[in-house]
Scaffold this motif. Structure first.
Motif, PDB file in Angstrom:
ATOM      1  N   UNK A  30       0.705  -1.194   0.224  1.00  0.00           N
ATOM      2  CA  UNK A  30       0.016   0.073  -0.129  1.00  0.00           C
ATOM      3  C   UNK A  30       1.010   1.127   0.080  1.00  0.00           C
ATOM      4  N   UNK A  31       1.246   1.686  -1.070  1.00  0.00           N
ATOM      5  CA  UNK A  31       2.192   2.806  -1.237  1.00  0.00           C
ATOM      6  C   UNK A  31       2.110   3.625  -2.041  1.00  0.00           C
ATOM      7  N   UNK A  32       2.256   5.002  -1.801  1.00  0.00           N
ATOM      8  CA  UNK A  32       2.174   6.261  -2.439  1.00  0.00           C
ATOM      9  C   UNK A  32       3.375   6.693  -3.118  1.00  0.00           C
ATOM     10  N   UNK A  33       3.484   6.775  -4.474  1.00  0.00           N
ATOM     11  CA  UNK A  33       4.761   7.137  -5.156  1.00  0.00           C
ATOM     12  C   UNK A  33       4.305   8.628  -5.427  1.00  0.00           C
ATOM     13  N   UNK A  34       5.053   9.448  -4.865  1.00  0.00           N
ATOM     14  CA  UNK A  34       4.801  10.941  -5.321  1.00  0.00           C
ATOM     15  C   UNK A  34       6.078  11.466  -5.826  1.00  0.00           C
ATOM     16  N   UNK A  35       5.840  11.918  -7.110  1.00  0.00           N
ATOM     17  CA  UNK A  35       6.841  12.678  -7.794  1.00  0.00           C
ATOM     18  C   UNK A  35       6.315  13.918  -8.348  1.00  0.00           C
ATOM     19  N   UNK A  36       7.384  15.043  -8.269  1.00  0.00           N
ATOM     20  CA  UNK A  36       7.081  16.315  -9.011  1.00  0.00           C
ATOM     21  C   UNK A  36       6.873  15.872 -10.462  1.00  0.00           C
ATOM     22  N   UNK A  55      -2.702  -0.220 -10.077  1.00  0.00           N
ATOM     23  CA  UNK A  55      -1.812   1.134  -9.953  1.00  0.00           C
ATOM     24  C   UNK A  55      -2.962   2.419  -9.908  1.00  0.00           C
ATOM     25  N   UNK A  56      -3.227   3.307  -9.335  1.00  0.00           N
ATOM     26  CA  UNK A  56      -4.016   4.241  -9.558  1.00  0.00           C
ATOM     27  C   UNK A  56      -3.305   5.465  -9.542  1.00  0.00           C
ATOM     28  N   UNK A  57      -3.629   6.242 -10.734  1.00  0.00           N
ATOM     29  CA  UNK A  57      -2.910   7.617 -10.976  1.00  0.00           C
ATOM     30  C   UNK A  57      -3.755   8.681 -10.535  1.00  0.00           C
ATOM     31  N   UNK A  58      -3.208   9.571  -9.538  1.00  0.00           N
ATOM     32  CA  UNK A  58      -3.888  10.829  -9.381  1.00  0.00           C
ATOM     33  C   UNK A  58      -5.393  10.359  -8.536  1.00  0.00           C
ATOM     34  N   UNK A  59      -5.290   9.413  -7.335  1.00  0.00           N
ATOM     35  CA  UNK A  59      -6.385   8.974  -7.056  1.00  0.00           C
ATOM     36  C   UNK A  59      -7.267  10.064  -6.569  1.00  0.00           C
ATOM     37  N   UNK A  64       1.117   9.972  -7.838  1.00  0.00           N
ATOM     38  CA  UNK A  64       0.718  11.618  -7.569  1.00  0.00           C
ATOM     39  C   UNK A  64       1.766  12.265  -8.094  1.00  0.00           C
ATOM     40  N   UNK A  65       1.294  13.340  -8.925  1.00  0.00           N
ATOM     41  CA  UNK A  65       2.328  14.369  -9.280  1.00  0.00           C
ATOM     42  C   UNK A  65       1.903  15.777  -8.524  1.00  0.00           C
ATOM     43  N   UNK A  66       0.823  15.683  -7.767  1.00  0.00           N
ATOM     44  CA  UNK A  66       0.311  16.934  -7.147  1.00  0.00           C
ATOM     45  C   UNK A  66       1.293  16.855  -6.058  1.00  0.00           C
ATOM     46  N   UNK A  67       1.981  17.949  -5.592  1.00  0.00           N
ATOM     47  CA  UNK A  67       2.973  18.082  -4.444  1.00  0.00           C
ATOM     48  C   UNK A  67       2.146  18.181  -3.235  1.00  0.00           C
ATOM     49  N   UNK A  68       2.320  16.843  -2.315  1.00  0.00           N
ATOM     50  CA  UNK A  68       1.712  16.960  -1.219  1.00  0.00           C
ATOM     51  C   UNK A  68       2.470  16.746   0.151  1.00  0.00           C
ATOM     52  N   UNK A  69       2.695  17.665   1.086  1.00  0.00           N
ATOM     53  CA  UNK A  69       3.290  17.289   2.257  1.00  0.00           C
ATOM     54  C   UNK A  69       3.127  15.692   2.706  1.00  0.00           C
ATOM     55  N   UNK A  97      -3.063   5.124   5.585  1.00  0.00           N
ATOM     56  CA  UNK A  97      -1.688   4.810   6.324  1.00  0.00           C
ATOM     57  C   UNK A  97      -0.848   3.984   5.566  1.00  0.00           C
ATOM     58  N   UNK A  98      -0.444   4.750   4.415  1.00  0.00           N
ATOM     59  CA  UNK A  98       0.540   3.843   3.512  1.00  0.00           C
ATOM     60  C   UNK A  98       1.931   4.389   3.675  1.00  0.00           C
ATOM     61  N   UNK A  99       2.668   3.670   2.966  1.00  0.00           N
ATOM     62  CA  UNK A  99       4.289   4.009   2.838  1.00  0.00           C
ATOM     63  C   UNK A  99       4.219   4.903   1.745  1.00  0.00           C
ATOM     64  N   UNK A 100       5.406   5.798   1.732  1.00  0.00           N
ATOM     65  CA  UNK A 100       5.376   7.018   0.972  1.00  0.00           C
ATOM     66  C   UNK A 100       7.026   6.906   0.263  1.00  0.00           C
ATOM     67  N   UNK A 101       6.990   6.748  -1.000  1.00  0.00           N
ATOM     68  CA  UNK A 101       8.384   7.138  -1.953  1.00  0.00           C
ATOM     69  C   UNK A 101       8.248   8.306  -2.557  1.00  0.00           C
TER      70      UNK A 101
END
Length: 655
Positions: free
Chosen positions: A282-288, A379-383, A410-415, A425-429
């Motif tokens: 259950x991971x969030x892949x965040x990238x600009x 894989x869910x892009x921009x949930x 997500x490409x949306x910048x989220x703190x 409650x997921x892991x974040x990369x």
């Protein structure tokens, strides 16, 4: 009395008042108790009459020396009076409030608070608020709460009801503070009854801060408990068994036409470690924008396919689905079966069953679940861009499945703290932009220079560049406000740039036509594309080097950052021009000037959160953000404290 009792249980609240309160969402005692002030007015700084200056909006304590009604030509009345204290006296004027001569009498000692007349040489109070000085004053001479109101409910009446209620708060039998004293001591939190009294009737700004902290903590705690329960369910779910064949992965990476960045490789390593665990990822892949999330997601899918499972990539729009379909097919070079499943697709049951990767909009949710027995990775892009109903479908759909691995992109910048709350409650990369990427030059263009920019734009097109021209509306009927629409802008731009090919794009255009326009733009058959934010996410046009954003004030800074990321993707020099008609609005200009100079997506998101709040930044409806009365996702420190407290409490309950 119980907090679940109807408000009519309270003194001075009859059936008529109860009906009016219901319009504010208040039907029970608890609802009234948690009707939190929207702001406060500090009228505690008392001044003497002789010290007043025209710049003041003072609070004074004075006696009424005289007060009379004066009829004017229109048939209305003005009320003229004089008040005095030990230092002197000043005149007072009210307009069309004839009842004042009954409410206030000569000799009454009163609080008066309001503005001074800017037109008179000597101080004169104009239409001040007033309250006769008593042993206990609610409305003046202190920090007073101001609430959301409705017709027929005055702020003074509401304050009086809340004063009565909070004074008797100990008598509410079911209002118990369930928070352990050790937690309250560790995280410096007030007792619940104390915080509820102080939030309504603070004696100082410290009271406001401390009471809001406790009530916000409680709201966030509920969210984190829910997330922890979800996590617990996941940890007890069986995951699809994914075997990692590193030689195959390494061979694929080596054949890529570019080198993966350190953060991309680290994210891939995180995902592969998740596959090795006995429960689903259950991971969030965040990238600009432009950081390369798609290739990381594809590499995450390769061992899933090799292990005999399918991967589904869900996107919020058909345009983005088509983009992923094209990109992924290019990388795989026909080695795996990839299908596109949108509302316009005509794939057979056999096509879906035998595919390795399905790239789809939410239309896949309508497929019979029997068709998706082999799902190993979702894989869910921009949930957060899916609508509320679609998100509910996603959750229901996900719960029906045998818990595949889940990767959110997500490409949306989220703190990070906000990401944990919005996405669970997921892991974040986090993956970063390639260092070689040249920052997009951003300029807030004054209206006086807008026309001058046309010749510059023409020159850039002649040099081979392409322009995205973004508008907030499709047509002018979409809003009562005078904003630039795609239709109007297209007409104007086509006239100004006659020598170039100009097209327009928006969400109402049919999929086939959208695809045709985007293909033509990519081939540089179109030089200027006038569009809504349909191009905001995922559209990769390497040759586009200029983006113009009309009515820039209408967009959140995080959204502007997304749009800015549509250009300069080929490591070429690129520009973002912001147009706004609100040049005299200091708040608007301050936000846009900050964006003009700041390039870091996370810093932009944090600034936007502090200025506008999460509902506006991420969209309350789209993001499914809980309706918080006190807490704010921009308070990252409190969110971190609450998360840590939730983990301590949750762990103690399991032991």
């Amino acid at each position: 009395m119980l907090t679940t009792d109807k408000v009519t249980t309270l003194a001075f609240v009859g059936q008529k008042q109860a009906q009016k309160l219901e319009r504010l969402g208040i039907s029970t005692v608890r609802d009234l108790l948690y009707h939190i002030p929207k702001y406060y007015k500090d009228t505690s700084n008392i001044k003497t009459l002789s010290s007043l200056t025209k710049e003041d909006s003072p609070t004074v304590i004075a006696r009424i020396k005289e007060l009379k009604n004066i009829r004017i030509r229109s048939g209305k009345f003005i009320q003229k009076g004089i008040c005095y204290d030990e230092s002197g006296e000043i005149p007072i004027t009210w307009f069309n409030q004839p009842y004042l001569t009954k409410n206030l009498r000569v000799g009454d000692l009163v609080y008066l608070s309001g503005k001074l007349n800017p037109k008179t040489i000597k101080p004169e109070m104009i239409s001040p608020e007033y309250e006769i000085v008593k042993e206990k004053n609610l409305h003046l001479g202190r920090i007073v709460p101001v609430y959301n109101l409705t017709k027929g409910i005055s702020v003074k009446w509401l304050r009086a009801r809340l004063d009565n209620l909070t004074e008797e708060i100990a008598g509410l039998e079911d209002l118990t503070d369930t928070l352990d004293n050790k937690i309250k001591e560790k995280f410096v939190l007030l007792d619940l009854p104390v915080s509820l009294r102080k939030i309504h009737f603070p004696d100082s700004t410290t009271d406001i801060i401390e009471s809001r902290k406790r009530l916000a903590f409680d709201e966030l705690l509920e969210i984190y408990f829910k997330l922890l329960r979800e996590r617990e369910k996941r940890l007890h779910s069986k995951s699809p068994a994914i075997k990692i064949e590193h030689l195959i992965i390494d061979e694929f990476i080596q054949k890529l036409p570019f080198q993966l960045t350190k953060s991309q490789l680290l994210a891939i390593s995180d995902i592969f470690k998740d596959y090795a665990k006995p429960y689903p990822m259950h991971r969030l892949l965040q990238g600009d924008v432009g950081s390369g999330k798609t290739i990381v997601a594809l590499i995450a899918a390769l061992p899933v396919i090799k292990s005999g499972f399918q991967t589904i990539i869900l996107t919020p729009t058909s345009v983005l689905a088509q983009q992923h379909f094209s990109t992924i097919n290019t990388f795989l070079n026909g080695k795996n079966k990839v299908i596109l499943q949108t509302s316009a697709s005509k794939n057979s049951r056999e096509d879906i069953e035998n595919s390795d990767i399905i790239i789809s909009t939410h239309s896949i949710l309508y497929q019979e679940k029997e068709l998706l027995k082999r799902l190993g990775l979702l894989i869910i892009d921009e949930e957060h861009r899916f609508g509320v109903d679609q998100r509910k479908q996603l959750v229901d759909y996900f719960n029906r499945l045998n818990r595949p691995h889940l990767l959110n992109l997500t490409a949306t910048p989220i703190p990070r703290s906000v990401a944990l709350s919005l996405f669970g409650q997921m892991d974040v990369s986090i993956i970063e932009k390639p260092k070689a990427r040249i920052p997009v030059k951003t300029f807030l263009v004054p209206s006086s220079k807008k026309d001058d920019s046309i010749s510059w734009l023409k020159q850039k097109i002649k040099e081979g560049g392409q322009i995205f021209w973004i508008c907030p509306l499709i047509d002018e009927s979409d809003s009562d406000n005078p904003m630039m629409s795609v239709e109007k802008t297209y007409s104007e731009v086509k006239e100004l740039f006659k020598e170039f090919n100009v097209e327009f794009l928006h969400g109402k255009i049919k999929s086939n036509e959208k695809d045709r326009i985007l293909k033509d733009f990519k081939k540089n058959k179109i030089q200027i594309l006038v569009s809504t934010t349909v191009i905001e996410v995922g559209i990769d046009m390497p040759n586009a080097n200029i983006i113009i954003i009309e009515n820039a004030e209408m967009f959140g800074l995080a959204q502007l950052h997304q749009l800015r990321g549509r250009v300069g993707r080929n490591n070429q020099e690129a520009w973002c021009l912001l147009y706004s008609k609100l040049e005299n609005d200091e708040n608007v200009m301050s936000r846009l000037k900050y964006f003009e100079t700041e390039k870091n997506g996370i810093k932009i998101a944090e600034y936007d959160l502090s200025q506008r709040g999460p509902g506006e930044v991420y969209g309350t409806i789209q993001a499914g953000i809980p309706n918080l009365k006190v807490a704010n996702f921009s308070n990252l420190e409190l969110m971190d404290i609450t998360r840590r407290a939730a983990e301590i409490i949750y762990k103690s309950k399991l032991e």
